[in-house]
Each structure stands twice: as structure tokens, then as C-alpha cells.
Design a protein around this motif. Structure first.
Motif, PDB file in Angstrom:
ATOM      1  N   HIS A   1       0.955  -1.321   0.051  1.00  0.00           N
ATOM      2  CA  HIS A   1      -0.111   0.150   0.007  1.00  0.00           C
ATOM      3  C   HIS A   1       0.905   1.123  -0.063  1.00  0.00           C
ATOM      4  O   HIS A   1       1.723   1.212   0.696  1.00  0.00           O
ATOM      5  CB  HIS A   1      -1.057   0.119   1.173  1.00  0.00           C
TER       6      HIS A   1
ATOM      7  N   ASP B   1      -5.027   8.176  14.733  1.00  0.00           N
ATOM      8  CA  ASP B   1      -6.378   7.841  14.043  1.00  0.00           C
ATOM      9  C   ASP B   1      -7.031   6.924  14.713  1.00  0.00           C
ATOM     10  O   ASP B   1      -8.324   6.902  14.476  1.00  0.00           O
ATOM     11  CB  ASP B   1      -5.938   7.648  12.581  1.00  0.00           C
TER      12      ASP B   1
ATOM     13  N   VAL C   1     -17.021   2.618  15.238  1.00  0.00           N
ATOM     14  CA  VAL C   1     -17.126   1.986  13.952  1.00  0.00           C
ATOM     15  C   VAL C   1     -17.978   0.790  14.031  1.00  0.00           C
ATOM     16  O   VAL C   1     -18.220   0.257  12.968  1.00  0.00           O
ATOM     17  CB  VAL C   1     -15.783   1.832  13.434  1.00  0.00           C
TER      18      VAL C   1
ATOM     19  N   LYS D   1     -13.022  10.093  12.508  1.00  0.00           N
ATOM     20  CA  LYS D   1     -13.784   9.803  11.537  1.00  0.00           C
ATOM     21  C   LYS D   1     -13.443  10.159  10.078  1.00  0.00           C
ATOM     22  O   LYS D   1     -13.896   9.552   9.238  1.00  0.00           O
ATOM     23  CB  LYS D   1     -15.015  10.984  11.773  1.00  0.00           C
ATOM     24  N   GLU D   2     -12.515  11.180   9.940  1.00  0.00           N
ATOM     25  CA  GLU D   2     -12.028  11.548   8.621  1.00  0.00           C
ATOM     26  C   GLU D   2     -10.849  10.392   8.037  1.00  0.00           C
ATOM     27  O   GLU D   2     -10.781  10.324   7.002  1.00  0.00           O
ATOM     28  CB  GLU D   2     -11.318  12.808   8.672  1.00  0.00           C
ATOM     29  N   LYS D   3     -10.590   9.533   9.108  1.00  0.00           N
ATOM     30  CA  LYS D   3      -9.715   8.523   8.604  1.00  0.00           C
ATOM     31  C   LYS D   3     -10.641   6.839   8.258  1.00  0.00           C
ATOM     32  O   LYS D   3      -9.802   6.007   8.132  1.00  0.00           O
ATOM     33  CB  LYS D   3      -8.750   8.409   9.608  1.00  0.00           C
ATOM     34  N   VAL D   4     -11.807   6.772   8.759  1.00  0.00           N
ATOM     35  CA  VAL D   4     -12.395   5.662   8.689  1.00  0.00           C
ATOM     36  C   VAL D   4     -12.320   4.862   7.286  1.00  0.00           C
ATOM     37  O   VAL D   4     -11.990   3.620   7.302  1.00  0.00           O
ATOM     38  CB  VAL D   4     -13.793   5.695   9.073  1.00  0.00           C
ATOM     39  N   GLU D   5     -12.563   5.683   6.398  1.00  0.00           N
ATOM     40  CA  GLU D   5     -12.647   5.051   4.998  1.00  0.00           C
ATOM     41  C   GLU D   5     -10.839   4.410   4.629  1.00  0.00           C
ATOM     42  O   GLU D   5     -10.682   3.467   4.019  1.00  0.00           O
ATOM     43  CB  GLU D   5     -13.003   5.853   3.820  1.00  0.00           C
ATOM     44  N   ARG D   6     -10.113   5.309   4.813  1.00  0.00           N
ATOM     45  CA  ARG D   6      -8.579   5.298   4.556  1.00  0.00           C
ATOM     46  C   ARG D   6      -8.008   4.042   5.311  1.00  0.00           C
ATOM     47  O   ARG D   6      -7.331   3.306   4.966  1.00  0.00           O
ATOM     48  CB  ARG D   6      -7.763   6.406   4.852  1.00  0.00           C
TER      49      ARG D   6
ATOM     50  N   LYS E   1      -9.874   1.486   6.354  1.00  0.00           N
ATOM     51  CA  LYS E   1     -10.862   0.290   6.465  1.00  0.00           C
ATOM     52  C   LYS E   1     -10.200  -0.977   6.715  1.00  0.00           C
ATOM     53  O   LYS E   1     -10.729  -2.018   7.496  1.00  0.00           O
ATOM     54  CB  LYS E   1     -11.673   0.386   5.115  1.00  0.00           C
ATOM     55  N   GLU E   2      -9.253  -1.365   5.906  1.00  0.00           N
ATOM     56  CA  GLU E   2      -8.552  -2.787   6.097  1.00  0.00           C
ATOM     57  C   GLU E   2      -7.979  -2.902   7.428  1.00  0.00           C
ATOM     58  O   GLU E   2      -8.262  -4.163   7.979  1.00  0.00           O
ATOM     59  CB  GLU E   2      -7.475  -2.715   4.957  1.00  0.00           C
TER      60      GLU E   2
ATOM     61  N   ASP F   1     -11.153  -3.223   9.623  1.00  0.00           N
ATOM     62  CA  ASP F   1     -11.725  -4.679   9.733  1.00  0.00           C
ATOM     63  C   ASP F   1     -10.741  -5.896  10.002  1.00  0.00           C
ATOM     64  O   ASP F   1     -11.480  -6.841  10.769  1.00  0.00           O
ATOM     65  CB  ASP F   1     -11.910  -5.018   7.839  1.00  0.00           C
TER      66      ASP F   1
END
Length: 348
Positions: free
Chosen positions: A48, A80, A107, A261-266, A268-269, A272
Motif C-alpha cells: 500500500h 487515528d 465504527v 472520523k476522517e480516517k475511517v475509509e482510509r 478500512k482494512e 476490519d
């Protein structure tokens, strides 16, 4: 003056443009959890462009970083993702300001929990903190030390004067004791019960010490210890030891997580993985009940558990309450006054 400003400003504390995570799990799962996150980060970083920064993995400064968290004024320098146990790291005044500004989130608020978690109100109503897992203290009675001592069946039983100076609970040094147990007693039985319970405590002992010496007949040690359930299988002399799940409920000792919040999508892996079945099953196998609904936790259906609850947490400054109550308990155990202004220093 901020004594940790240089640490907070350093690249080792927070790397701009990376996914920054710090973890402060409870002792029984700390080493393995740290190794698991480190291994995930190393593999992730090979494939990544936006990488994971996990200073706990190798740094000798992990304790310093933990202490520095409560001094971070700029949320841009705060991790984060934070995994933490107890009420120290993310219930401090600076983080409460971040919470009030809506910068961090739960989350797992829309995720299906393991059925065990439906036994209590696990979900943060302010949608800041996720509960990833939990351990539970049990009562260990060493019959080789005092075979005639009645076996307590609950924490309430330990308020009886016959148990004065007969108990050990977990502690780090002279100023930190297992407040999940103490606050549970406070909530169920009141302040006077806590002060009575403190009289039952002979010493603060790490649970690994309790396990190591259990059943050896060492008369100078307290015959009763309170340890996490996950340590019970490490006791060798089981024929001389009785393990009691408290009838009035084992107080839940949670592992929390919160995410910017602003890092949730970034992230994600990584999120998870931290909330997924792989690490969750490792925790479950270690008697640390995981939140993930697909994990096979140990059976707790017939075992009463207690969570102090979000109302109790939010109706007061929970960190200040905990530290003040801990100071009173330590004073009784040690027989010395404690100077709260100097971070729990004995003044006798």
C-alpha cells in the motif's frame, strides 16, 4: 508547560499522511495483540502507498507515548486509531474535547455483536467508543495457605471482616490497583463497601505472581487472589486451589477502540482486521470475550457479568472519579496518605 511537547511533535509519535495507530491493551493480551498488529502492518505496508504507523511495535518509548496522549492539544497529532483498556487514555480532558467536537466515532455501532454482548448495554450512546472485547476477574482461593478460611462466593462476601488482609488484587507498583473490581463494588454496594474492601487487601500483586505461587503453601502470602479468568488455566497446583466466578457478577474489563472520523475509509482494512474474526478468535481462545459475532467465545450463559454502564461513565468525570477513589483505596492498603497533586505519591 507541556512536558511531552517534543515527543508529540516527533515523527515517531505521529507520521503525517500515514494511518497512525496506538494500542494499550490489557496485560494478559498485550504481547500477542501487539505482535499481531505489527505483523498486519508490516504485510500491509509492503503493498500500500498509504502506510500504517504503529509506534508500539518496536519502540522503547511506548510508555512515554501513552503518557503523552493526555497532553495532545491538537487533534491532528492524536492517533487515528486507539485501542485502550480502562479509563485512562481516551477519557482525559483533551480527548473529551475531541469527542465533543465529533472528531472520533464508534465504527461498530451498526455491526452485529456476539450474542454475549446482548446481556448488557455495550453500545456507547455518544457513538465514540467501540467495545472490542472484555476480560473478567475471578476469585482464586489458595487452600494450601489457609485451609480453614471459608470460601467466598462473591465480592460481597469479601466485605466480611474475616477476610481482612486476606486478599490480593492486581496492581502496577504501589499506586495502581484493579479499579474494575473496586468501581463495581462501589456501584453495587456503595462507598463504605469500597473502604471495607480495601481493608481486605493485603497487597497489590500482578496476577502472574498469584498464578506462579498458587498452591505452594506460602503462609506469608494472602490466601485469596483476584485475577483475570484467562489466567486460571496456568495454575499448576489446581488440587489445592478453588476458582470462584463471583455470584454478584464478574466486572467486565473492556478493550475499547475509537477511530478518527476522517480516517475511517482510509483505514478500512486495518479496522476490519482489528474488529474481525481472526484476532477476535485469538482473544476468545484466551478467555477474552470478543465482540465479533462470528467468533466462538467461551460459554458465559450461566455466568453473571457486570458492566458499570455508560450512564455511570458519562454522569461524572469518570477518570477523576476513578483516580480519587483509587487514592483512598491505596491509602488504606498502604497505611500512608497519598498526595494526589503529585500523581499518587505516598507522603508518610
Amino acid at each position: 508547560m507541556n512536558p511531552y511537547q517534543a515527543v508529540i511533535d516527533s515523527a515517531d509519535f505521529y507520521k503525517e499522511g500515514w494511518i497512525n495507530i496506538m494500542s494499550i491493551p490489557s496485560c494478559p493480551i498485550k504481547v500477542e495483540t501487539t505482535a499481531a498488529i505489527k505483523a498486519f502492518a508490516e504485510k500491509y505496508n509492503k503493498s500500500h502507498d498509504i502506510k500504517i504507523h504503529y509506534p508500539m511495535a518496536d519502540s522503547e518509548n511506548a510508555k512515554t507515548y501513552i503518557e503523552a496522549l493526555e497532553w495532545v492539544e491538537d487533534p491532528a497529532r492524536y492517533p487515528d486509531i486507539v485501542l485502550f483498556c480502562d479509563f485512562k487514555s481516551c477519557f482525559t480532558p483533551n480527548f473529551k474535547r475531541f469527542q465533543a467536537a465529533g472528531l472520533y466515532t464508534d465504527v461498530l455501532k451498526n455491526k452485529r455483536p456476539h450474542p454475549f454482548y446482548e446481556k448488557f448495554d455495550y453500545q456507547d450512546p455518544k457513538e465514540t467508543y467501540s467495545m472490542l472485547g472484555a476480560s473478567f476477574p475471578v476469585i482464586v482461593v489458595d487452600k494450601s495457605i489457609d485451609p480453614d478460611l471459608p470460601v467466598p462466593k462473591s465480592f460481597k462476601d469479601l466485605l466480611d471482616p474475616i477476610y481482612e488482609k486476606k486478599v490480593s488484587i492486581h496492581g502496577h507498583g504501589a499506586f495502581s490497583c484493579d479499579m474494575s473490581v473496586v468501581m463495581n463494588i462501589y456501584q453495587q454496594y456503595g462507598k463504605e463497601a469500597v473502604l471495607t474492601f480495601a481493608k481486605s487487601i493485603k497487597e497489590l500483586r500482578h496476577f502472574s505472581q498469584v498464578v506462579k505461587e498458587a498452591g505452594k503453601g506460602k503462609k506469608d502470602l494472602p490466601p485469596i487472589g483476584i485475577i483475570p479468568e484467562m489466567f486460571k488455566n496456568m495454575i499448576r497446583n489446581k488440587d489445592k486451589v478453588e476458582i470462584i466466578w463471583p455470584e454478584d457478577g464478574a466486572p467486565l474489563f473492556p478493550l475499547f477502540m475509537t477511530v478518527k472520523k476522517e480516517k475511517v475509509e482510509r483505514a478500512k482494512e486495518l479496522i476490519d482486521y482489528l474488529t474481525g474474526p481472526e484476532i477476535g478468535q485469538f482473544w476468545a481462545n484466551s478467555y477474552f470475550a470478543a465482540f465479533n459475532g462470528d467468533v466462538d467465545n467461551k460459554p458465559y450463559d450461566d455466568k453473571p457479568v457486570r458492566f458499570i454502564g455508560w450512564d455511570f461513565i458519562y454522569d461524572q468525570d469518570i477518570l477523576a472519579f476513578k483516580e480519587a477513589l483509587q487514592g483512598e483505596v491505596i491509602e488504606i492498603i498502604s497505611g500512608c496518605p497519598v498526595d494526589q497533586q503529585k500523581k499518587m505519591k505516598l507522603i508518610c
